[in-house]
Write a protein that holds these residues in place. Structure first.
Motif, PDB file in Angstrom:
ATOM      1  N   SER A  91       0.835  -1.213   0.000  1.00 52.83           N
ATOM      2  CA  SER A  91       0.000   0.000   0.000  1.00 52.83           C
ATOM      3  C   SER A  91       0.863   1.254   0.000  1.00 52.83           C
ATOM      4  O   SER A  91       0.552   2.230  -0.697  1.00 52.83           O
ATOM      5  N   MET A  92       1.939   1.216   0.768  1.00 55.56           N
ATOM      6  CA  MET A  92       2.843   2.377   0.804  1.00 55.56           C
ATOM      7  C   MET A  92       3.489   2.595  -0.563  1.00 55.56           C
ATOM      8  O   MET A  92       3.621   3.742  -1.018  1.00 55.56           O
ATOM      9  N   ALA A  93       3.873   1.515  -1.235  1.00 54.96           N
ATOM     10  CA  ALA A  93       4.496   1.637  -2.557  1.00 54.96           C
ATOM     11  C   ALA A  93       3.519   2.233  -3.573  1.00 54.96           C
ATOM     12  O   ALA A  93       3.887   3.130  -4.350  1.00 54.96           O
ATOM     13  N   LEU A  94       2.269   1.760  -3.562  1.00 55.92           N
ATOM     14  CA  LEU A  94       1.260   2.312  -4.482  1.00 55.92           C
ATOM     15  C   LEU A  94       0.981   3.780  -4.179  1.00 55.92           C
ATOM     16  O   LEU A  94       0.845   4.602  -5.094  1.00 55.92           O
ATOM     17  N   ALA A  95       0.883   4.118  -2.906  1.00 53.65           N
ATOM     18  CA  ALA A  95       0.673   5.515  -2.523  1.00 53.65           C
ATOM     19  C   ALA A  95       1.858   6.367  -2.974  1.00 53.65           C
ATOM     20  O   ALA A  95       1.678   7.509  -3.430  1.00 53.65           O
ATOM     21  N   LEU A  97       3.788   5.873  -5.600  1.00 51.19           N
ATOM     22  CA  LEU A  97       3.693   6.090  -7.051  1.00 51.19           C
ATOM     23  C   LEU A  97       2.663   7.169  -7.381  1.00 51.19           C
ATOM     24  O   LEU A  97       2.913   8.059  -8.203  1.00 51.19           O
ATOM     25  N   ALA A  98       1.495   7.093  -6.732  1.00 49.87           N
ATOM     26  CA  ALA A  98       0.450   8.091  -6.983  1.00 49.87           C
ATOM     27  C   ALA A  98       0.896   9.484  -6.551  1.00 49.87           C
ATOM     28  O   ALA A  98       0.688  10.471  -7.275  1.00 49.87           O
ATOM     29  N   ALA A  99       1.524   9.569  -5.395  1.00 49.19           N
ATOM     30  CA  ALA A  99       1.987  10.870  -4.900  1.00 49.19           C
ATOM     31  C   ALA A  99       3.116  11.421  -5.766  1.00 49.19           C
ATOM     32  O   ALA A  99       3.196  12.640  -5.986  1.00 49.19           O
ATOM     33  N   THR A 100       3.970  10.551  -6.293  1.00 52.28           N
ATOM     34  CA  THR A 100       5.036  10.985  -7.202  1.00 52.28           C
ATOM     35  C   THR A 100       4.435  11.656  -8.426  1.00 52.28           C
ATOM     36  O   THR A 100       4.879  12.741  -8.833  1.00 52.28           O
ATOM     37  N   ALA A 101       3.431  11.021  -9.017  1.00 48.88           N
ATOM     38  CA  ALA A 101       2.798  11.584 -10.204  1.00 48.88           C
ATOM     39  C   ALA A 101       2.127  12.924  -9.892  1.00 48.88           C
ATOM     40  O   ALA A 101       2.305  13.905 -10.626  1.00 48.88           O
ATOM     41  N   ALA A 102       1.385  12.985  -8.812  1.00 46.56           N
ATOM     42  CA  ALA A 102       0.662  14.209  -8.459  1.00 46.56           C
ATOM     43  C   ALA A 102       1.615  15.357  -8.152  1.00 46.56           C
ATOM     44  O   ALA A 102       1.439  16.482  -8.644  1.00 46.56           O
ATOM     45  N   TYR A 103       2.634  15.096  -7.346  1.00 49.85           N
ATOM     46  CA  TYR A 103       3.564  16.161  -6.982  1.00 49.85           C
ATOM     47  C   TYR A 103       4.419  16.572  -8.174  1.00 49.85           C
ATOM     48  O   TYR A 103       4.742  17.745  -8.341  1.00 49.85           O
ATOM     49  N   SER A 120      10.402  14.250  -7.578  1.00 47.97           N
ATOM     50  CA  SER A 120       9.249  13.857  -6.766  1.00 47.97           C
ATOM     51  C   SER A 120       9.358  12.404  -6.307  1.00 47.97           C
ATOM     52  O   SER A 120       8.961  12.084  -5.180  1.00 47.97           O
ATOM     53  N   ALA A 121       9.872  11.533  -7.169  1.00 43.82           N
ATOM     54  CA  ALA A 121      10.040  10.128  -6.784  1.00 43.82           C
ATOM     55  C   ALA A 121      11.019  10.010  -5.616  1.00 43.82           C
ATOM     56  O   ALA A 121      10.784   9.248  -4.668  1.00 43.82           O
ATOM     57  N   VAL A 122      12.109  10.785  -5.671  1.00 48.70           N
ATOM     58  CA  VAL A 122      13.061  10.790  -4.554  1.00 48.70           C
ATOM     59  C   VAL A 122      12.357  11.226  -3.273  1.00 48.70           C
ATOM     60  O   VAL A 122      12.516  10.608  -2.216  1.00 48.70           O
ATOM     61  N   LEU A 123      11.547  12.271  -3.372  1.00 42.27           N
ATOM     62  CA  LEU A 123      10.805  12.775  -2.215  1.00 42.27           C
ATOM     63  C   LEU A 123       9.865  11.714  -1.645  1.00 42.27           C
ATOM     64  O   LEU A 123       9.941  11.370  -0.467  1.00 42.27           O
ATOM     65  N   MET A 124       8.990  11.192  -2.484  1.00 42.94           N
ATOM     66  CA  MET A 124       7.929  10.307  -1.993  1.00 42.94           C
ATOM     67  C   MET A 124       8.471   8.989  -1.445  1.00 42.94           C
ATOM     68  O   MET A 124       8.038   8.526  -0.383  1.00 42.94           O
ATOM     69  N   PHE A 125       9.426   8.394  -2.149  1.00 40.20           N
ATOM     70  CA  PHE A 125       9.933   7.109  -1.674  1.00 40.20           C
ATOM     71  C   PHE A 125      10.905   7.267  -0.515  1.00 40.20           C
ATOM     72  O   PHE A 125      11.048   6.354   0.306  1.00 40.20           O
ATOM     73  N   SER A 126      11.510   8.434  -0.385  1.00 42.46           N
ATOM     74  CA  SER A 126      12.308   8.714   0.813  1.00 42.46           C
ATOM     75  C   SER A 126      11.404   8.848   2.041  1.00 42.46           C
ATOM     76  O   SER A 126      11.779   8.418   3.135  1.00 42.46           O
ATOM     77  N   ILE A 127      10.238   9.434   1.843  1.00 43.24           N
ATOM     78  CA  ILE A 127       9.280   9.538   2.950  1.00 43.24           C
ATOM     79  C   ILE A 127       8.884   8.145   3.429  1.00 43.24           C
ATOM     80  O   ILE A 127       8.879   7.864   4.635  1.00 43.24           O
ATOM     81  N   ILE A 128       8.579   7.262   2.482  1.00 43.06           N
ATOM     82  CA  ILE A 128       8.206   5.898   2.852  1.00 43.06           C
ATOM     83  C   ILE A 128       9.352   5.212   3.583  1.00 43.06           C
ATOM     84  O   ILE A 128       9.160   4.598   4.639  1.00 43.06           O
ATOM     85  N   ALA A 129      10.551   5.321   3.026  1.00 42.29           N
ATOM     86  CA  ALA A 129      11.719   4.685   3.653  1.00 42.29           C
ATOM     87  C   ALA A 129      11.956   5.240   5.053  1.00 42.29           C
ATOM     88  O   ALA A 129      12.262   4.493   5.988  1.00 42.29           O
ATOM     89  N   GLY A 135      10.217   3.309  12.473  1.00 44.73           N
ATOM     90  CA  GLY A 135       9.633   2.172  13.178  1.00 44.73           C
ATOM     91  C   GLY A 135      10.575   0.986  13.269  1.00 44.73           C
ATOM     92  O   GLY A 135      10.161  -0.083  13.692  1.00 44.73           O
ATOM     93  N   ARG A 136      11.825   1.161  12.853  1.00 49.08           N
ATOM     94  CA  ARG A 136      12.843   0.088  12.819  1.00 49.08           C
ATOM     95  C   ARG A 136      12.319  -1.128  12.064  1.00 49.08           C
ATOM     96  O   ARG A 136      12.471  -2.260  12.494  1.00 49.08           O
ATOM     97  N   ARG A 137      11.722  -0.874  10.891  1.00 48.38           N
ATOM     98  CA  ARG A 137      11.198  -1.944  10.041  1.00 48.38           C
ATOM     99  C   ARG A 137      12.266  -2.356   9.037  1.00 48.38           C
ATOM    100  O   ARG A 137      12.881  -1.501   8.388  1.00 48.38           O
ATOM    101  N   LEU A 138      12.455  -3.635   8.878  1.00 47.62           N
ATOM    102  CA  LEU A 138      13.480  -4.172   7.994  1.00 47.62           C
ATOM    103  C   LEU A 138      13.316  -3.688   6.555  1.00 47.62           C
ATOM    104  O   LEU A 138      14.300  -3.447   5.853  1.00 47.62           O
ATOM    105  N   GLN A 139      12.075  -3.499   6.108  1.00 47.09           N
ATOM    106  CA  GLN A 139      11.820  -3.115   4.719  1.00 47.09           C
ATOM    107  C   GLN A 139      12.268  -1.703   4.380  1.00 47.09           C
ATOM    108  O   GLN A 139      12.197  -1.292   3.235  1.00 47.09           O
ATOM    109  N   THR A 140      12.746  -0.950   5.365  1.00 44.96           N
ATOM    110  CA  THR A 140      13.268   0.380   5.059  1.00 44.96           C
ATOM    111  C   THR A 140      14.388   0.307   4.027  1.00 44.96           C
ATOM    112  O   THR A 140      14.507   1.166   3.159  1.00 44.96           O
ATOM    113  N   TRP A 141      15.215  -0.750   4.108  1.00 45.65           N
ATOM    114  CA  TRP A 141      16.430  -0.788   3.280  1.00 45.65           C
ATOM    115  C   TRP A 141      16.170  -1.006   1.796  1.00 45.65           C
ATOM    116  O   TRP A 141      16.820  -0.356   0.965  1.00 45.65           O
ATOM    117  N   PRO A 142      15.219  -1.859   1.369  1.00 40.80           N
ATOM    118  CA  PRO A 142      14.922  -1.920  -0.068  1.00 40.80           C
ATOM    119  C   PRO A 142      14.419  -0.576  -0.615  1.00 40.80           C
ATOM    120  O   PRO A 142      14.745  -0.207  -1.750  1.00 40.80           O
TER     121      PRO A 142
END
Length: 196
Positions: A91-95, A97-103, A120-129, A135-142
Motif C-alpha cells: 500500500s505504501m508503494a502504491l501511494a 507512485l500516486a503521490a510521485t505523479a501528483a507532486y 518527486s520520486a526521490v521525495l515520496m519514496f524517501s518519505i516511505i523509507a 519504526g525500525r522496520r526491515l523493509q526500510t532498506w529496499p
C-alpha cells in the motif's frame, strides 16, 4: 562545482547513514544537522522537492530519535527491529507512485523545478523509507536502495558530483544494512525463543 556546504552536508549525513545501518540511535541527531545543510544546498540547486524532503527529514529525525531511544512510547526499552506486514508495504508503494505523479505535475506546472517527476520520486519514496526506518522496520532498506538508485543520476545531472558519489556509497550501505538488520532481527528472535 563542489562547495564547502556540499562537502560538510555529505560528511555529516554519511556518518548518520552509517550509524542508522548499524542500528545506532545517534544517527538521528546527526541527521537533523545534515538535513538542515542539505536543505540549503538543494534550494540553491532548484531541487525544491528535495528541500521539502529535508524539512520532513528534520522533523522525522527528532521523532525517530525519541522512538528508538524509548521503545516507540511503550516504555519497554529500545524499539526492536521488526518486519512490516506485506499489505502495508504494498500500500505504501502504491501511494508513493500516486503521490510521485501528483507532486511531479504540480512542480512541472508551478515551478522551474529541474526533473520534477524524478525529484518527486526521490521525495515520496524517501518519505516511505524514513517512516519505515522510524519504526525500525526491515523493509526500510529496499526502499532506500530504490531512492539511492534514482538519486545518483539526478544529483550528477545538476553538477552535485560529490553528492552523487556519496549516494552510490549510500546504495552500498543500504544493501549492507539490510543484511545486518536481518541478522540482528533473526538473532533477537532466536534469543526470544530460547528464553520462552
Amino acid at each position: 562545482m563542489t562547495t564547502s556546504l556540499e562537502v560538510a552536508a555529505n560528511a555529516v549525513m554519511a556518518l548518520s547513514i552509517v550509524l542508522a545501518g548499524r542500528n545506532n540511535v545517534h544517527s538521528w541527531w546527526l541527521g537533523v544537522i545534515g538535513c538542515s545543510m542539505f536543505a540549503v544546498l538543494f534550494y540553491s540547486s532548484r531541487l525544491y522537492a528535495d528541500v521539502a524532503l529535508q524539512i520532513f527529514f528534520i522533523v522525522t529525525c527528532l521523532i525517530g530519535w525519541r522512538r528508538w531511544a524509548g521503545g516507540g512510547g511503550n516504555g519497554g526499552g529500545a524499539l526492536p527491529i521488526s518486519k512490516a506486514r506485506p499489505l502495508l508495504v504494498g500500500s505504501m508503494a502504491l501511494a508513493g507512485l500516486a503521490a510521485t505523479a501528483a507532486y511531479g505535475v504540480m512542480l512541472q506546472a508551478w515551478t522551474d523545478a529541474y526533473a520534477p517527476f524524478i525529484d518527486s520520486a526521490v521525495l515520496m519514496f524517501s518519505i516511505i523509507a524514513q517512516l519505515l526506518l522510524m519504526g525500525r522496520r526491515l523493509q526500510t532498506w529496499p526502499f532506500w536502495l530504490l531512492v539511492n538508485t534514482v538519486s545518483i543520476p539526478l544529483y550528477a545531472s545538476r553538477g552535485l558530483y560529490l553528492t552523487a558519489a556519496l549516494y552510490a556509497a549510500y546504495w552500498l550501505n543500504a544493501l549492507a544494512s539490510w543484511l545486518f538488520w536481518r541478522r540482528q532481527m533473526r538473532g533477537l528472535e532466536a534469543t526470544a525463543q530460547l528464553n520462552a
